[in-house]
Scaffold this active site. Structure first.
Site, short mmCIF file in Angstrom:
data_model
loop_
_atom_site.label_atom_id
_atom_site.label_comp_id
_atom_site.label_asym_id
_atom_site.label_seq_id
_atom_site.Cartn_x
_atom_site.Cartn_y
_atom_site.Cartn_z
N VAL A 1 3.83 -0.42 4.47
CA VAL A 1 2.45 -0.79 4.76
C VAL A 1 1.95 -1.71 3.67
O VAL A 1 2.07 -1.41 2.49
CB VAL A 1 1.55 0.45 4.88
CG1 VAL A 1 0.13 0.03 5.28
CG2 VAL A 1 2.11 1.42 5.91
N LYS B 1 1.37 -2.54 9.11
CA LYS B 1 2.52 -1.63 9.07
C LYS B 1 3.71 -2.33 9.70
O LYS B 1 3.63 -2.83 10.82
CB LYS B 1 2.20 -0.35 9.81
CG LYS B 1 3.41 0.60 9.90
CD LYS B 1 3.01 2.01 10.27
CE LYS B 1 2.40 2.11 11.63
NZ LYS B 1 2.10 3.51 12.02
N LEU C 1 0.81 -1.21 0.00
CA LEU C 1 0.00 0.00 0.00
C LEU C 1 0.85 1.26 0.00
O LEU C 1 0.43 2.29 -0.52
CB LEU C 1 -0.93 0.02 1.21
CG LEU C 1 -2.10 -0.96 1.16
CD1 LEU C 1 -2.79 -1.04 2.51
CD2 LEU C 1 -3.09 -0.54 0.09
N GLY C 2 2.00 1.22 0.60
CA GLY C 2 2.82 2.42 0.64
C GLY C 2 4.08 2.22 1.44
O GLY C 2 4.23 1.24 2.17
N ASP D 1 -5.21 15.71 17.64
CA ASP D 1 -4.84 16.12 16.28
C ASP D 1 -5.97 15.81 15.30
O ASP D 1 -5.74 15.26 14.23
CB ASP D 1 -3.55 15.43 15.85
CG ASP D 1 -2.90 16.13 14.64
OD1 ASP D 1 -3.20 17.32 14.42
OD2 ASP D 1 -2.13 15.48 13.92
N GLY E 1 6.62 4.75 3.84
CA GLY E 1 6.83 6.06 4.41
C GLY E 1 8.12 6.11 5.20
O GLY E 1 8.92 5.16 5.19
N GLY E 2 8.34 7.22 5.90
CA GLY E 2 9.56 7.37 6.67
C GLY E 2 9.64 6.39 7.83
O GLY E 2 10.73 6.10 8.32
N MET E 3 8.50 5.86 8.27
CA MET E 3 8.49 4.98 9.42
C MET E 3 8.52 3.50 9.04
O MET E 3 9.10 2.69 9.75
CB MET E 3 7.23 5.26 10.24
CG MET E 3 7.08 4.39 11.46
SD MET E 3 5.60 4.87 12.35
CE MET E 3 5.31 3.40 13.30
N GLY E 4 7.90 3.15 7.95
CA GLY E 4 7.87 1.74 7.59
C GLY E 4 7.11 1.47 6.32
O GLY E 4 6.64 2.38 5.63
#
Length: 637
Positions: free
Chosen positions: A29, A43, A21-22, A138, A24-27
């Site tokens: 997915v 994730k 799925l994607g 948030d 990112g900077g963290m991991g």
């Protein structure tokens, strides 16, 4: 969704992986299925982050917050292992776009009946969150996903237990937590926040849904001015339907005691059925059909069943994609990526449900697949051009292509989310005459590409070698790229399904304007006797693309587990590499300098630099490459 590559696992815990799925900077997915057939988003934390104890603690807190909420109006946790070599969490997949995408990019302001139903759904979700003893902190349009069954709240990366939120809107770094434009007055002031803070943010979200804008304006006049309006001014509800004005104004009361509770909002508002406009429902149906097709394709066998891949194996591939296989599907929906207020240069933790829809940027995709012919490679075109001009050998780069070209793959030229730069030098076919620089999905990747063929209006680039990867070991070599000249200043770039317009760009070692250079400092967000313990500043140096031109310093008190400031301080410094020479100037993700404190490690997506003027004063702005506000710096007094 993208197909799996050779480095991806086929099984994570009890879940069978269907696709990617994607990243990112963290991991990474992945889309996955449980043994019972449920679709989930899994994730998996990047290996270099998993090696950091502080990051593991942050990830475990995020998972714990999600588990406490339990799934009502949110994405439920279906499994996790935060102690694994590669920590992971599986969350119910939310098949819907964000409110920001629907209102800001696709549909526009929603009708009053839909906004009322949205308020009821979000009220129920917030009530459930608050009953679990949490404050979200948030709530904003990009953290609300729209589904057929109602809205879902995502991103619990900065959620906190009510009884521990004694620092109000401040993190341990002194950063204001939240997103300007969708914060409460108590967050802005750094006061203690409770459930009423989320209700204020809900009012701002509903105003946005009804009008397409924040009720307190934008940060064009400066982030501090925006935060002042939130704390002191009345909201602008000019275009809000009369049926909604009373509710939204009540949510936006300055005094938390005067706001309704989330439960009262949920009980008061009627819910239409269907609650979404027909056009939005149609999009949800198309998205669900694509997921079913992907799962069906997976069930017939193929790369997803390769036996030699296991969870926690090799690091994720770079957004430049694999070097073989079919082109990827269209990008997934917009990714809400939140940030810490003071550490605005770094994206904060995001939940797997967020990343499931997260910045899957266009990549350099190979043409043709295994065994295919690389690009056009028309020998007749090259040789005939050479014969006509008599000025260069067959396959040499035409003069019109020489130099640097830059384009935006995602976002706009004013607000880029993913960029590519290619600099072409002279050389014969087979030589690595092109240097590329790609920033996207939390990476900066540089490398050299081989010239396959060239004629008067087209250059084809093939095999590449990675020369720079930020973060380290996260880039794969770019695959096929084709450059087609449209004018002396414009060319069209394609790589499989990806396409963009590139423009001529500057080269050399002195490309940044002189007024950008030097030291800039952020105005303090913390007041009182502890204010001097917080420092945020940046220094901009001259340099060519590939040079570290941005250096960021941050100092703040170290804190204990309860958030109390200790005597010693954390001193952090990062650098970022220049990636473009066309304003706004893009830099890659921040990299901690050698010997940095473990607390200095942050997720970062890359940024772009803007110099503006407010009330006669120069303001240096650093925008993260995501949907958020900039960090603002001023010349030291």
């Amino acid at each position: 969704m993208e197909p799996l590559n050779a480095e991806d696992p086929v099984v994570i815990g009890p879940f069978r992986i269907v696709g990617r799925l994607g990243v990112g900077g963290m991991g990474r997915v992945f889309l996955a299925r449980s043994a019972g057939g449920r679709t989930v988003a899994v994730k998996v934390v990047h290996a270099e982050l998993a090696a950091q104890d502080e990051f593991r603690r942050r990830f475990a807190r995020e998972v714990e917050a999600l588990e406490r909420v339990g799934g009502t109006g949110t994405a439920p946790v279906l499994g996790s292992d935060t102690t694994a070599a590669a920590p992971w969490v599986a969350i119910g997949y939310v098949p819907g776009p964000s409110l920001r995408t629907v209102v800001g990019d696709e549909y526009g302001p929603l009708p009053p009946a839909t906004v009322r139903a949205l308020g009821a759904g979000l009220g129920r979700a917030l009530d459930h969150i608050h009953r679990a003893g949490l404050v979200h902190r948030d709530l904003k349009p990009s953290n609300v996903l729209l589904t057929v069954d109602g809205p879902r709240i995502i991103d619990f990366g900065i959620a906190r237990a009510v009884d521990t939120v004694t620092d109000g809107g401040l993190t341990s770094t002194g950063a204001v937590v939240g997103s300007p434009g969708f914060m409460s007055p108590e967050q802005v002031r750094g006061e203690k926040v409770g459930p009423a803070s989320d209700v204020f943010c809900l009012g701002s979200v509903l105003a946005y849904a009804a009008t397409g804008r924040s009720p307190f304006g934008t940060s064009d006049s400066g982030v501090h001015a925006l935060m002042f309006r939130i704390a002191h001014d009345e909201p602008d509800l000019t275009d809000v339907a009369p049926a909604l004005t009373g509710l939204i104004r009540a949510c936006l009361a300055k005094d938390p005691a005067n706001r309704p509770t989330a439960a009262e909002i949920a009980e008061t508002l009627p819910v239409a059925d269907p609650w979404l406009p027909a056009d939005v429902l149609a999009r949800l149906g198309r998205h669900a059909a694509r997921i079913l097709e992907a799962e069906g394709a997976d069930g017939t066998g193929g790369a997803a069943h390769a036996p030699d891949r296991t969870a926690g194996g090799a690091a994720a591939g770079d957004p430049t994609g694999p070097t073989g296989g079919s082109p990827a599907a269209a990008p997934a929906p917009e990714a809400p990526r939140p940030r810490s207020r003071r550490r605005v240069l770094a994206a904060a933790l995001a939940t797997a449900a967020v990343a499931a829809a997260a910045g899957v940027g266009y990549a350099f995709w190979p043409q043709g697949g295994p065994g295919g012919t690389p690009g056009d490679g028309r020998g007749t075109g090259s040789s005939s051009a050479a014969s006509a001009t008599g000025s260069r050998p067959a396959g040499a780069v035409p003069a019109a292509f020489l130099g640097a070209w830059e384009g935006v793959l995602q976002g706009t030229p004013e607000n880029p989310r993913e960029t590519v730069r290619i600099e072409l030098s002279q050389g014969p076919a087979g030589a690595k005459t092109a240097v590329y620089t790609h920033v996207g999905d939390g990476r900066l990747c540089m490398g050299r590409s081989r010239l396959v063929s060239a004629d008067e209006d087209k250059v084809v680039l093939g095999e590449s070698t990675v020369t720079t990867s930020v973060p380290a070991r996260r880039c794969m070599a770019a695959a096929h790229q084709t450059l087609t000249l449209r004018s002396p200043e414009v060319l069209e770039w394609t790589s499989g399904a990806a396409r963009a317009t590139f423009h001529k760009a500057r080269t050399g070692s002195e490309v940044l304007p002189a007024e950008y250079l030097g030291r800039w400092r952020m105005k303090p967000l913390v007041e009182g006797p502890e204010a001097d313990r917080y420092t945020d500043e940046v220094t901009v140096a001259q340099g060519a693309v590939g040079a570290a031109v941005l250096r960021t310093l941050s100092a703040y008190p170290r804190t204990d587990e309860e958030g109390n400031a200790l005597a010693d301080a954390v001193n952090c410094s990062w650098t970022a590499i220049l990636a473009t020479t066309t304003p706004p100037y893009v830099v890659g993700p921040l990299t901690p300098e050698p010997g940095a404190d473990p607390e200095c490690v942050r997720d970062d997506l890359g940024s772009y630099l803007v110099l503006t003027t407010y009330k006669g004063e120069k303001v240096f702005q650093v925008y993260p490459m995501t949907d958020t506000e900039p960090a603002e710096y001023h010349r030291p007094d």
